[in-house]
Design an enzyme around this catalytic site. Structure first.
Site, PDB file in Angstrom:
ATOM      1  N   GLY A   1      -5.953  11.979  46.075  1.00 56.58           N
ATOM      2  CA  GLY A   1      -5.023  13.029  45.642  1.00 56.58           C
ATOM      3  C   GLY A   1      -5.356  14.397  46.218  1.00 56.58           C
ATOM      4  O   GLY A   1      -4.497  15.080  46.778  1.00 56.58           O
ATOM      5  N   ARG A   2      -6.626  14.814  46.108  1.00 57.87           N
ATOM      6  CA  ARG A   2      -6.983  16.162  46.576  1.00 57.87           C
ATOM      7  C   ARG A   2      -7.124  16.237  48.088  1.00 57.87           C
ATOM      8  O   ARG A   2      -7.445  17.293  48.631  1.00 57.87           O
ATOM      9  CB  ARG A   2      -8.258  16.636  45.867  1.00 57.87           C
TER      10      ARG A   2
ATOM     11  N   GLU B   1     -13.758  18.507  41.793  1.00 62.35           N
ATOM     12  CA  GLU B   1     -13.353  17.143  41.440  1.00 62.35           C
ATOM     13  C   GLU B   1     -14.065  16.137  42.347  1.00 62.35           C
ATOM     14  O   GLU B   1     -14.337  15.007  41.946  1.00 62.35           O
ATOM     15  CB  GLU B   1     -11.829  16.984  41.529  1.00 62.35           C
TER      16      GLU B   1
ATOM     17  N   HIS C   1     -12.626  45.465  42.409  1.00 63.64           N
ATOM     18  CA  HIS C   1     -12.481  46.387  41.283  1.00 63.64           C
ATOM     19  C   HIS C   1     -12.551  45.662  39.946  1.00 63.64           C
ATOM     20  O   HIS C   1     -12.174  46.224  38.915  1.00 63.64           O
ATOM     21  CB  HIS C   1     -11.153  47.144  41.421  1.00 63.64           C
TER      22      HIS C   1
ATOM     23  N   GLU D   1       2.170  14.599  32.663  1.00 66.12           N
ATOM     24  CA  GLU D   1       2.788  15.918  32.849  1.00 66.12           C
ATOM     25  C   GLU D   1       3.921  15.846  33.884  1.00 66.12           C
ATOM     26  O   GLU D   1       5.008  16.388  33.679  1.00 66.12           O
ATOM     27  CB  GLU D   1       1.748  16.933  33.350  1.00 66.12           C
TER      28      GLU D   1
ATOM     29  N   LYS E   1       0.763  10.383  43.091  1.00 66.26           N
ATOM     30  CA  LYS E   1       0.179   9.223  43.771  1.00 66.26           C
ATOM     31  C   LYS E   1       0.348   7.979  42.900  1.00 66.26           C
ATOM     32  O   LYS E   1       0.761   6.932  43.367  1.00 66.26           O
ATOM     33  CB  LYS E   1      -1.302   9.497  44.066  1.00 66.26           C
TER      34      LYS E   1
ATOM     35  N   LYS F   1      -7.497  12.363  29.137  1.00 68.52           N
ATOM     36  CA  LYS F   1      -6.136  11.794  29.200  1.00 68.52           C
ATOM     37  C   LYS F   1      -6.009  10.667  28.171  1.00 68.52           C
ATOM     38  O   LYS F   1      -5.004  10.536  27.473  1.00 68.52           O
ATOM     39  CB  LYS F   1      -5.853  11.193  30.576  1.00 68.52           C
TER      40      LYS F   1
HETATM   41  O1  F6P Z   1      -6.304  13.956  36.683  1.00 67.40           O
HETATM   42  C1  F6P Z   1      -6.738  14.227  37.956  1.00 67.40           C
HETATM   43  C2  F6P Z   1      -5.836  13.615  38.990  1.00 67.40           C
HETATM   44  O2  F6P Z   1      -5.943  12.240  38.993  1.00 67.40           O
HETATM   45  C3  F6P Z   1      -6.124  14.209  40.374  1.00 67.40           C
HETATM   46  O3  F6P Z   1      -7.155  13.551  41.017  1.00 67.40           O
HETATM   47  C4  F6P Z   1      -4.806  14.074  41.032  1.00 67.40           C
HETATM   48  O4  F6P Z   1      -4.708  14.901  42.154  1.00 67.40           O
HETATM   49  C5  F6P Z   1      -3.878  14.479  39.908  1.00 67.40           C
HETATM   50  O5  F6P Z   1      -4.476  13.955  38.744  1.00 67.40           O
HETATM   51  C6  F6P Z   1      -2.467  13.997  40.016  1.00 67.40           C
HETATM   52  O6  F6P Z   1      -2.400  12.599  40.090  1.00 67.40           O
HETATM   53  P1  F6P Z   1      -1.082  11.889  40.571  1.00 67.40           P
HETATM   54  O7  F6P Z   1      -0.801  12.323  41.965  1.00 67.40           O
HETATM   55  O8  F6P Z   1      -1.354  10.419  40.471  1.00 67.40           O
HETATM   56  O9  F6P Z   1       0.032  12.313  39.646  1.00 67.40           O
END
Ligand code: F6P
Length: 499
Positions: A245-246, A331, A362, A192, A186, A472
């Site tokens: 995002g979620r 979140e 189990h 990462e 987003k 972060k």
């Molecule tokens: O660090 C959490 C977060 O901001 C989430 O809310 C989001 O889904 C994820 O990182 C990835 O963010 P982006 O889509 O901006 O890479």
């Protein structure tokens, strides 16, 4: 302690055992077993008595639930800390005409991209390597894992972790010349994801792919950053900043699923979610599934002080559901302040955890049946099997699921305390007709709205997530300035790892 009229009334309701509730309320099953959009929800094995439901209905009214829900669908700035709307329902056609039109235009772009890929315009694409994390990965991963098992349209891999082992595993089986790199972010700044995207590009370059950038598609709400990174404007699939995002699998973040499953399936997913949107908006409160589920959550969390809630998918195809729900619920509602900045008075989101049945039986069910902690359980199963083996498999799967719910509730006396089961342990069961795009869409929209309903009852804003930022920030600062300003433990760990 929460102290207001509606909560006082709720706390005054005398607790009753589940078995007694079935006797005292002969219409219990018909009131608490509700079917919608191909999903049957059975709340009857929870402690929601008629008296508690009345109390919760009063609480919802006191919290202005109907007005909050209207604000969500009417595009008001429900994400108050960031001053914006939450437009995910608009992706399903449920929102203001402007936001729905915007979502439709973005979807048309997505569809055109799928047509172009199918027509070979981006080369001989067979493999799709989607890099993204959190909300930019969990949704598409769940969709592909649940619905893409029998499709051979494209081989889709979703890589989220920055651990190079995750990418390396995909590099072993993908052909760089036939790979589409999908960068999902987003913000287009997530470390990462950007590191993973760069490594995929390097892998393509090393394999002498002629023009690796021509095989890149970006899914983002920050198109200018994607352009800066090198993605051609024509291969950017934008979505609205107001889609969290979620909550974004319905937007262009769902692109790998739309490509992997086909556009018709993606549209069915959206339509299934829209059916749940309409239910949430229009069903009377006492039959409103997300609201009733939130009542269950609030009851166990506040009154019975349960710290967690567990979700068990009795279906391999839904094995990623617990991780998807962890982000959605934790979140969104793992907060200590209300939307107005004041401290919350009671607990907020329970810890969501879970697994897959029958495996979990189990491993962790001992604690559910005999442990000292109360864990409200949610079972999810499908009537139609996902396999073509002897029907004994699916029968055993479902019978085990139903037996666990019955055992948790009934318990069993035994003269030997080690062998006794107290019983009266609650569960909810969601029984899906079959795992298909429409029903999965409805199920995921149910969870979104349940999260929202919980947030309204607790007074928190479910659409921001400032709690993820500090870690972060510290990681960035360690990279930039070293460890001097950090504690002795952190300094020692870094020295041990990097020398
Ligand atoms: O660090 C959490 C977060 O901001 C989430 O809310 C989001 O889904 C994820 O990182 C990835 O963010 P982006 O889509 O901006 O890479």
């Amino acid at each position: 302690m929460i102290n207001d009229t509606a909560w006082n009334r709720l706390l005054a309701v005398a607790p009753q055992r589940l078995a007694d509730l079935f006797v005292a309320e002969p219409d219990r099953l018909s009131r608490l077993s509700i079917e919608e959009a191909g999903l049957l929800f059975d709340f009857s094995k929870t402690h929601l008595s008629a008296g508690l439901i009345d109390g919760f209905l009063a609480l919802a009214e006191e919290r202005g639930f109907a007005a909050h829900r209207e604000a969500l669908f009417s595009g008001a700035a429900v994400n108050v800390t960031e001053g914006r709307a939450a437009e995910h329902p608009a992706e399903r056609g449920q929102g203001t005409p402007e936001s729905v039109a915007r979502a439709r235009a973005f979807q048309a772009r997505m569809r055109a991209m799928i047509d172009a890929i199918e027509a070979g315009a981006l080369g001989p694409i067979r493999h799709v390597l989607h890099v993204g994390i959190g909300g930019s990965a969990l949704g598409p991963d769940l969709l592909m894992d649940a619905l893409g098992r029998d499709t051979d349209r494209y081989d889709v891999a979703i890589v989220s972790n920055v651990d190079g082992a995750a990418l390396e595993e995909v590099f072993k089986r993908f052909d760089p010349a036939a790979t589409l790199l999908v960068i999902a972010s987003k913000t287009f700044t997530t470390t990462e994801t950007m590191l993973n995207a760069n490594s995929v590009l390097a892998w393509m370059e090393e394999a002498n792919v002629e023009d690796p950038y021509a095989q890149v598609v970006a899914l983002t709400a920050s198109p200018e950053k994607a352009i800066e990174w090198g993605v051609d404007e024509t291969r950017i699939l934008p979505f609205s900043e107001s889609v969290g995002g979620r909550y974004s699998l319905w937007s262009s973040i769902g692109f790998p699923a739309a490509l992997g499953l086909g556009w018709d399936a993606f549209e069915e997913l959206l339509e299934g979610a829209a059916a749940m949107d309409r239910h949430f908006r229009l069903a009377p409160p006492e039959r409103n599934l997300p609201l009733l589920a939130a009542f269950v959550d609030q009851y166990y969390s506040v009154v019975r002080k349960a710290e967690t809630r567990a979700v068990f998918a009795y279906d391999e195809r839904l094995r990623l559901l617990p991780s998807y729900l962890q982000q959605l619920e934790m979140e969104s509602n793992g907060k200590s302040v209300k939307a107005d900045g004041s401290a919350v008075e009671g607990p907020t989101a329970a810890i969501t955890w879970g697994g897959v049945g029958t495996d979990a039986q189990h491993a962790v069910f001992q604690l559910l049946h005999q442990g000292t902690r109360l864990v409200p359980v949610e079972f999810i199963a499908a009537v139609e099997p996902g396999d073509a083996l002897d029907e004994a498999h699916h029968r055993a799967l479902l019978i085990n699921c139903f037996a666990q719910g019955a055992a948790l509730m009934a318990g069993k006396a035994n003269g030997d305390p080690a062998r006794a089961y107290a019983g009266d342990r609650p569960s909810t069961t969601i029984l899906i007709d079959r795992v298909d795009p429409a029903r999965l869409g409805a199920l995921l929209a149910f969870y979104e709205h349940r999260t929202f309903a919980n947030a309204v009852l607790m007074g928190v804003n479910p659409f921001d997530q400032f709690g993820v930022e500090l870690g972060k920030e510290i990681a960035r600062s360690i990279e930039a300035e070293g460890t001097d300003r950090f504690d002795a433990s952190t300094r020692a760990l870094i020295a041990r790892a990097f020398g």
